[in-house]
Design an enzyme around this catalytic site. Structure first.
Site, PDB file in Angstrom:
ATOM      1  N   SER A  27      30.954  34.614  38.349  1.00 21.63           N
ATOM      2  CA  SER A  27      31.865  35.209  38.860  1.00 21.63           C
ATOM      3  C   SER A  27      33.130  34.060  38.423  1.00 21.63           C
ATOM      4  O   SER A  27      33.362  33.621  37.854  1.00 21.63           O
ATOM      5  CB  SER A  27      30.846  35.132  39.845  1.00 21.63           C
ATOM      6  OG  SER A  27      32.776  35.947  40.637  1.00 21.63           O
ATOM      7  N   ASP A  34      31.501  46.711  38.974  1.00 20.83           N
ATOM      8  CA  ASP A  34      32.517  45.683  40.309  1.00 20.83           C
ATOM      9  C   ASP A  34      33.747  45.998  39.544  1.00 20.83           C
ATOM     10  O   ASP A  34      34.123  46.232  38.056  1.00 20.83           O
ATOM     11  CB  ASP A  34      31.269  44.304  38.897  1.00 20.83           C
ATOM     12  CG  ASP A  34      31.838  42.876  38.932  1.00 20.83           C
ATOM     13  OD1 ASP A  34      33.884  42.956  39.975  1.00 20.83           O
ATOM     14  OD2 ASP A  34      31.342  42.345  38.394  1.00 20.83           O
ATOM     15  N   HIS A  45      29.266  43.742  42.083  1.00 18.11           N
ATOM     16  CA  HIS A  45      29.318  42.141  41.563  1.00 18.11           C
ATOM     17  C   HIS A  45      27.963  41.779  42.468  1.00 18.11           C
ATOM     18  O   HIS A  45      27.766  42.078  43.504  1.00 18.11           O
ATOM     19  CB  HIS A  45      30.627  42.099  41.967  1.00 18.11           C
ATOM     20  CG  HIS A  45      31.496  40.746  41.997  1.00 18.11           C
ATOM     21  ND1 HIS A  45      31.813  39.947  41.030  1.00 18.11           N
ATOM     22  CD2 HIS A  45      30.916  39.468  42.566  1.00 18.11           C
ATOM     23  CE1 HIS A  45      31.894  38.880  40.328  1.00 18.11           C
ATOM     24  NE2 HIS A  45      32.130  38.185  41.840  1.00 18.11           N
TER      25      HIS A  45
END
Length: 343
Positions: free
Chosen positions: A183, A282, A312
């Protein structure tokens, strides 16, 4: 009607995850939302109370995985994971690859000691045999761009000049040094690698590779995956994403700032081989694919690993089969990626 049917199909795929995982993701979302203030700041005490459980280091004896960890300074705070046991082919431990890991959290949350990251780094250490240096970089909005990148570069330069901290009783093979992150941490890994490869003075070693999991890049224009998964996918939505970018980027900057928008034509000319991990549920998936395409246009080696049913932060949950598959992919990448020689 077609759009409604498609969104319901996406919801059904998210609901197919184990209920325990969905419950934990809901709790994480609630904790994030409850601690984001309207003035753009974060109630860190409340977040630590509600969400951010910390795992202690274990410097004295190995855990069940055979991994030890120490909290040390590598120019910035870091937790270092290592196994000192020889492999079956060794009479004594040989120099280990090094993986410098940057945690996610929208540049605003978590640390190396956060339990899911501690568990992930322990698993990566065990499976790859690498020393994992998990960096606790400074967080936004208290420390905006470029503080996180500065901290990442400082950790890398510490390793180049000093080596592993004295508390770590193993040898490092910096010719096999990888940058990794998930991320926002993947964003940091990219920018630290870009600084390292673009330095006016040749670096002491070349990075062996780059591991980007669910990379957090952005732009002013919304992508198809962001729009399709809005209100469907957990963790990342447009409102939270906008909050995180506003907290991190310089005052007045938009998401086309170079820190966020890295997938255009202006990209790194010299870059290590990269593995880019994309989840099919995601909202950031389009940016991951665009990033890989940008590297290919520059003639760089890149491998995209897709998990069609992954949301995610799926790697937080060992119960998900894709988490084990991801760790296997990381192991294979570390074992098979040969460092480029310095000219």
């Amino acid at each position: 009607m077609a759009g409604h049917v498609a969104r319901e199909a996406l919801r059904a795929r998210v609901r197919a995850m184990p209920w325990t995982v969905r419950l934990q993701l809901r709790a994480l979302e609630a904790g994030v939302d409850a601690t984001q203030r309207r003035d753009g700041t974060i109630n860190r005490f409340l977040f630590s109370l509600l969400v951010d459980r910390q795992a202690p280091a274990n410097p004295a004896r190995p855990d069940a995985l055979g991994v030890r960890s120490v909290d040390a300074s590598t120019g910035v705070r870091a937790r270092v994971y290592f196994s000192s046991a020889p492999t079956p082919a060794e009479t004594e431990p040989s120099p280990r690859p090094v993986i410098v890991y940057f945690h996610g959290g929208g540049f605003t949350y978590f640390s190396a000691a956060t339990r899911p990251y501690d568990a992930l780094c322990r698993t990566i250490c065990r499976e790859t045999g690498a020393v994992v240096v998990s960096v606790s970089y400074r967080l936004a909005p208290e420390h905006r761009f470029p503080a996180a990148y500065d901290d990442g570069e400082a950790a890398l330069r510490y390793l180049a000049t000093t080596g592993l901290p004295a508390e770590v009783p193993v040898r490092a093979d910096l010719a096999r040094c990888f940058l990794a992150g998930d991320s926002a941490g993947a964003n940091i890994a990219h920018h630290v690698a870009q600084r390292w490869t673009a330095a006016a003075t040749p670096p002491p070693f070349r990075l062996a590779g780059l591991l980007l999991l669910a990379a957090y890049f952005g732009g002013v224009d919304r992508t198809e995956s962001e729009l399709a998964l809005e209100g469907v996918a957990p963790i990342v939505n447009l409102r939270r994403s906008d909050f995180w970018w506003k907290a991190f980027l310089p005052e007045g900057a938009d998401r086309n700032h170079p820190a966020a928008h890295v997938t255009g034509e202006a990209g790194p000319e010299a870059f290590p081989p990269a593995m880019v991990v994309v989840g099919g549920l995601d909202p950031l998936q389009d940016y991951g694919r665009q990033y890989a395409a940008m590297l290919r246009r520059k003639g760089r080696e890149v491998r995209v690993v897709e998990f069609p049913e992954a949301v995610h932060a799926f790697y937080f949950f060992p119960v998900l089969p894709d988490t084990g598959k991801l760790v296997a992919e990381i192991k294979a990448f570390v074992e098979t990626t040969a460092p480029e020689p310095i000219a």
